[in-house]
Write an enzyme that holds these catalytic residues in place. Structure first.
Site, PDB file in Angstrom:
ATOM      1  N   GLY A 120       0.846  -1.193   0.000  1.00  0.00           N
ATOM      2  CA  GLY A 120       0.000   0.000   0.000  1.00  0.00           C
ATOM      3  C   GLY A 120       0.880   1.242   0.000  1.00  0.00           C
ATOM      4  N   GLN A 133       2.960   9.877   1.141  1.00  0.00           N
ATOM      5  CA  GLN A 133       4.276   9.235   1.088  1.00  0.00           C
ATOM      6  C   GLN A 133       5.049   9.563  -0.176  1.00  0.00           C
ATOM      7  OE1 GLN A 133       2.429   5.235   2.205  1.00  0.00           O
ATOM      8  NE2 GLN A 133       4.448   5.122   3.141  1.00  0.00           N
ATOM      9  N   CYS A 165       6.304   0.243   7.184  1.00  0.00           N
ATOM     10  CA  CYS A 165       5.862   1.368   6.377  1.00  0.00           C
ATOM     11  C   CYS A 165       6.983   1.752   5.422  1.00  0.00           C
ATOM     12  CB  CYS A 165       5.529   2.550   7.293  1.00  0.00           C
ATOM     13  SG  CYS A 165       5.007   4.024   6.406  1.00  0.00           S
ATOM     14  N   LEU A 166       6.640   2.001   4.143  1.00  0.00           N
ATOM     15  CA  LEU A 166       7.680   2.323   3.165  1.00  0.00           C
ATOM     16  C   LEU A 166       8.382   3.643   3.503  1.00  0.00           C
ATOM     17  CD1 LEU A 166       6.022   1.207  -0.193  1.00  0.00           C
ATOM     18  CD2 LEU A 166       7.585  -0.057   1.294  1.00  0.00           C
ATOM     19  N   HIS A 201      -4.087   1.532   7.843  1.00  0.00           N
ATOM     20  CA  HIS A 201      -2.742   2.124   7.888  1.00  0.00           C
ATOM     21  C   HIS A 201      -2.636   3.273   6.868  1.00  0.00           C
ATOM     22  CE1 HIS A 201       1.847   1.662   8.010  1.00  0.00           C
ATOM     23  NE2 HIS A 201       1.649   2.391   6.929  1.00  0.00           N
ATOM     24  N   GLU A 202      -3.081   3.007   5.635  1.00  0.00           N
ATOM     25  CA  GLU A 202      -2.975   4.038   4.584  1.00  0.00           C
ATOM     26  C   GLU A 202      -3.893   5.215   4.881  1.00  0.00           C
ATOM     27  OE1 GLU A 202      -0.527   3.746   2.752  1.00  0.00           O
ATOM     28  OE2 GLU A 202      -0.157   1.621   3.091  1.00  0.00           O
ATOM     29  N   HIS A 215      -2.357   7.692   7.078  1.00  0.00           N
ATOM     30  CA  HIS A 215      -1.398   8.589   6.418  1.00  0.00           C
ATOM     31  C   HIS A 215      -2.070   9.882   5.965  1.00  0.00           C
ATOM     32  CE1 HIS A 215       2.429   6.530   6.277  1.00  0.00           C
ATOM     33  NE2 HIS A 215       1.905   5.424   5.765  1.00  0.00           N
TER      34      HIS A 215
HETATM   35 ZN    ZN Z   1       2.869   3.655   5.801  1.00  0.00          ZN
END
Ligand code: ZN
Length: 196
Positions: free
Chosen positions: A46, A51, A94-95, A136-137, A140
């Site tokens: 995701g 991000q 998380c990226l 989670h997304e 963000h």
């Molecule tokens: Zn993340």
């Protein structure tokens, strides 16, 4: 059209409370395509617009993480989680926080409403991993990181890694690879104004 890049903690885009998407045009579709590419390159499942330093309420998901399964790709524009049931603990990453993992409590089942890339509204009931990814997304988009949802003890353990990321970002700003805090914020405001 500009090339997007994944940004890392503590980039101010990750603390941005984003505004709704007001139009779906060629630029937005191009960005979404780039977001999927970046997500696959980084082996994620995701990726939220924050991000890639875009201050708009949208994220992309493919729970398989496999670019050869494009039918599993889902774009969520202006999402809203309208129902949450149960609770479940599981490890998250998380990226924007490479190498950092921690257990987070999330609802086990959710109902999410959003628009797709054709502007059609849809509603989905999710459980397990897809439900976790969407929560989670969605966080963000409000400038919330998973590390805000771990226990104080876990956070204390992650602190040295977070500090490392902050000093890496400091170096990038010192040698000009990344703008100053003020410049990054000005750019987010410019992008926000451009599409409201
Ligand atoms: Zn993340």
């Amino acid at each position: 059209m500009s090339d997007l890049k994944i940004v890392y903690h503590p980039h101010p885009a990750l603390r941005w409370k984003s505004k709704d998407v007001t139009r779906i045009d060629a630029q937005l579709k191009d960005w979404v395509g780039q977001m999927f590419e970046l997500m696959y390159q980084a082996r994620g499942i995701g990726l939220a617009a924050n991000q890639v330093a875009l201050p708009y309420r949208l994220f992309v998901v493919n729970p398989t993480g496999d670019p050869d399964e494009p039918d599993q790709e889902q774009v969520f524009i202006n999402p809203q989680i309208v129902k949450r049931n149960g609770s479940e603990d599981s490890e998250e990453g998380c990226l924007s926080l490479p190498e950092i993992y921690g257990p987070v409590t999330r609802a086990e089942r959710i109902t999410v409403e959003a628009f797709d890339l054709d502007g059609r509204d849809f509603s989905m009931e999710l459980s397990g991993l897809p439900a976790r990814v969407v929560q989670h997304e969605n966080d963000h988009l409000d400038g919330v990181m998973f590390t805000d949802r771990v226990t104080d003890n876990v956070l204390a353990g992650l602190k040295p890694l977070l500090d490392d990321l902050a000093s890496q970002m400091g170096h990038m700003q010192e040698d000009g690879r990344l703008g100053s805090e003020d410049q990054l914020i000005a750019e987010l405001k410019r992008l926000e104004a451009e599409r409201t």
